[in-house]
Every structure is written in C-alpha cells, then in structure tokens.
Design a protein around this motif. Structure first.
Motif, PDB file in Angstrom:
ATOM      1  N   VAL A 147     -71.608  32.048  66.784  1.00  0.00           N
ATOM      2  CA  VAL A 147     -70.615  31.192  68.221  1.00  0.00           C
ATOM      3  C   VAL A 147     -69.498  30.216  67.396  1.00  0.00           C
ATOM      4  O   VAL A 147     -68.441  30.173  67.853  1.00  0.00           O
ATOM      5  CB  VAL A 147     -71.665  29.212  67.533  1.00  0.00           C
ATOM      6  CG1 VAL A 147     -73.290  28.972  68.516  1.00  0.00           C
ATOM      7  CG2 VAL A 147     -71.760  28.706  65.792  1.00  0.00           C
TER       8      VAL A 147
ATOM      9  N   THR B 157     -74.376  33.090  70.880  1.00  0.00           N
ATOM     10  CA  THR B 157     -75.511  31.490  70.847  1.00  0.00           C
ATOM     11  C   THR B 157     -76.783  31.528  70.199  1.00  0.00           C
ATOM     12  O   THR B 157     -77.075  31.263  68.948  1.00  0.00           O
ATOM     13  CB  THR B 157     -75.236  30.528  71.534  1.00  0.00           C
ATOM     14  OG1 THR B 157     -73.702  30.398  71.611  1.00  0.00           O
ATOM     15  CG2 THR B 157     -75.575  29.265  71.799  1.00  0.00           C
TER      16      THR B 157
ATOM     17  N   LEU C 108     -73.389  33.309  75.471  1.00  0.00           N
ATOM     18  CA  LEU C 108     -75.123  33.202  75.469  1.00  0.00           C
ATOM     19  C   LEU C 108     -75.584  33.915  73.826  1.00  0.00           C
ATOM     20  O   LEU C 108     -76.669  33.196  73.406  1.00  0.00           O
ATOM     21  CB  LEU C 108     -75.952  33.009  76.877  1.00  0.00           C
ATOM     22  CG  LEU C 108     -74.878  32.060  77.496  1.00  0.00           C
ATOM     23  CD1 LEU C 108     -75.587  32.637  78.940  1.00  0.00           C
ATOM     24  CD2 LEU C 108     -75.637  30.443  77.084  1.00  0.00           C
TER      25      LEU C 108
ATOM     26  N   SER D 245     -72.824  25.172  64.629  1.00  0.00           N
ATOM     27  CA  SER D 245     -72.699  25.051  65.498  1.00  0.00           C
ATOM     28  C   SER D 245     -70.266  25.547  65.843  1.00  0.00           C
ATOM     29  O   SER D 245     -70.280  25.560  64.730  1.00  0.00           O
ATOM     30  CB  SER D 245     -72.550  22.692  66.055  1.00  0.00           C
ATOM     31  OG  SER D 245     -71.588  22.327  65.109  1.00  0.00           O
ATOM     32  N   PHE D 246     -70.487  25.190  66.820  1.00  0.00           N
ATOM     33  CA  PHE D 246     -68.798  25.271  66.865  1.00  0.00           C
ATOM     34  C   PHE D 246     -68.255  24.446  66.584  1.00  0.00           C
ATOM     35  O   PHE D 246     -66.820  24.571  65.820  1.00  0.00           O
ATOM     36  CB  PHE D 246     -69.113  26.162  68.908  1.00  0.00           C
ATOM     37  CG  PHE D 246     -67.001  26.243  68.852  1.00  0.00           C
ATOM     38  CD1 PHE D 246     -66.982  27.277  68.565  1.00  0.00           C
ATOM     39  CD2 PHE D 246     -66.699  24.947  69.722  1.00  0.00           C
ATOM     40  CE1 PHE D 246     -65.689  27.438  69.033  1.00  0.00           C
ATOM     41  CE2 PHE D 246     -65.309  25.228  69.575  1.00  0.00           C
ATOM     42  CZ  PHE D 246     -64.830  26.961  69.828  1.00  0.00           C
TER      43      PHE D 246
ATOM     44  N   VAL E 198     -66.963  32.274  69.908  1.00  0.00           N
ATOM     45  CA  VAL E 198     -67.067  32.212  70.976  1.00  0.00           C
ATOM     46  C   VAL E 198     -65.637  31.773  71.618  1.00  0.00           C
ATOM     47  O   VAL E 198     -65.109  32.000  72.340  1.00  0.00           O
ATOM     48  CB  VAL E 198     -67.860  30.638  71.017  1.00  0.00           C
ATOM     49  CG1 VAL E 198     -67.435  29.953  72.606  1.00  0.00           C
ATOM     50  CG2 VAL E 198     -69.243  31.645  71.275  1.00  0.00           C
TER      51      VAL E 198
END
Length: 256
Positions: free
Chosen positions: A61, A56, A53, A144-145, A64
């Motif tokens: 991201v 993010t 988190l 974004s991932f 991750v």
C-alpha cells in the motif's frame, strides 16, 4: 536535417496566453465529442485503479502515493487517441474508434515513444522502492496507507524520503515532459522518426521555457489532484488536457 533525411520541423515560440487558449480549445473538443474523451479517460482511471488494487492485494500500500504521483508520466502516451480526435475534428474528418485505431497503428514510431514513456515510469517506481529500502528500512512494511503516511510525515527518515523522492520525481517528470510534450502529436501528424520527434519536443521547451514549464506544472497538478479520489477525476481531466496538448502542439510546431 533529421536522421531520416527529412527537414526538421520548425518550432515557434509561445506565450502563457497560448497555454490558456489551448486549454479553452481542449475543453471545446471535449464538449463537442465527449464520448471519446470519457472512454479514454475511463480507461486511464481504470488502469490506475487496477494497479492500486494489485499493490494493495500484495501488501504494498505504500506504493499507492508514488503511483498517483508517477501516473502522470504515462499520460501523454494514453492521450494519443485524444490527439487524433482533435486532429480529425480540426480537419473536418469523421471520427470513430476504428479510424482512431487505424491512425495510431499506422504510426510505427509511436511504439518507440511508448517504450520511452513506460521505461521512465518503471524507473520512477523502482527508485521509490529503493529509497524506501535505504531510508525506511530494507524490509519496511506497512499494514495500511495511513500508517505509511504517518511514518513519512512524522519521522526524520520519512521526511527525507519525501523530499528526495519528490525531487527525483520532479526531475524525471521534467525530462519526460520535455521529450514527449510535442513528440506524440508530431508522430501522429507527420512521418518523422521518434528521435526527431523527441529532439523537436526538447527544442519546443527550450524555445519557450517559462510557458512550457507552466504547462508542465498545470498538467502535473491537475493529474495528481484528479488521481487522489481513486483516480476518478482523470475521467474528465485527461481528455481536456489531451485535447489541449494537441492545440498547443499546433501553436508550437509550424505547419509544413
């Protein structure tokens, strides 16, 4: 002789069947005392979720996936409490969170091993960021991932990043596994220095290379797969592997 002047622990060879038996015994420990396993597994999973988190929130991201892959590196450190649960159950001693904390706190050398583990984890995360800067761009940023994975899987630079990153990660994982697979249980079980514990751990891997590499592969695969659904699978996977590691240690290192 170890650097503390004591006789080095005796390492015994193991077979692949010992790995399977250790897993079965680890599962039995978890079934017998599930509260402790679920608590330690829950803390491990919560730590992964919190870090994810944070990444993010700060727009990182793309870290991750490396986090999920590298989170397995600190598993042996987090599982210390589980080793103590198995040790006490084996000896027929009462188990409580207070007793676990007292046992771990009394072993000062565990702190040095924890430092080694966390240092390798930090090196892993930094080398990922370095590879991203070198191969995907110094100021690479992904909204974004999914966008990050698209770049990694559909571009030459991304595939090179994936190949080199996984190779470096595998090397770091193998090194840390060799240093810690026996170290933490040994430090909890006996009064030895952390250098002797690491040397004993490496000797255990070298004495039974195929079974131990198989055990490392099982640990990494289970932890990575368990990390994918928001780290929730770790709530069960970590305690079973932690208890199993204790029982494997008992097979690897001869009693005093």
């Amino acid at each position: 002789m170890s650097i503390s002047g004591k006789v080095d622990p005796v390492v015994r060879p193991v077979a692949v069947t010992d790995i399977a038996e250790a897993l079965v015994e680890g599962l039995r420990d978890f079934q017998a005392l599930p509260l402790y396993g679920l608590c330690f597994g829950g803390l491990y999973a919560a730590g992964g979720i919190a870090i994810m988190l944070c990444f993010t929130a700060f727009g990182m991201v793309y870290l991750v996936y490396p986090l999920a892959a590298g989170f397995a590196l600190i598993g042996p450190f987090v599982a210390i409490g589980l080793y103590e649960v198995s040790r006490r159950r084996e000896r027929g001693e009462p188990v409580s969170f207070g007793a676990i904390w007292s046992a771990v706190r009394s072993r000062h050398e565990i702190g040095w091993m924890a430092f080694v583990t966390l240092f390798v984890f930090v090196v892993w995360m930094y080398q990922v960021r370095l590879l991203i800067a070198l191969l995907l761009g110094l100021h690479a940023s992904f909204s974004s991932f999914q966008e990050f994975m698209t770049v990694v899987l559909t571009t030459n630079e991304g595939l090179l990043f994936l190949g080199i990153g996984n190779a470096v990660g595998a090397a770091l994982s193998l090194i840390l596994f060799s240093l810690t697979v026996v170290s933490f249980p040994l430090l909890l079980d006996r009064e030895v220095d952390f250098v002797t514990a690491m040397v004993t751990s490496v000797r255990a891997v070298m004495t039974s290379p195929l079974p131990m590499i198989s055990w490392a592969a099982v640990i990494v695969m289970l932890l990575i797969v368990s990390s994918l659904p928001y780290f929730l699978g770790l709530i069960v996977t970590l305690p079973v592997l932690g208890h199993a590691t204790w029982h494997l240690y008992r097979r690897l290192v001869a009693p005093v």
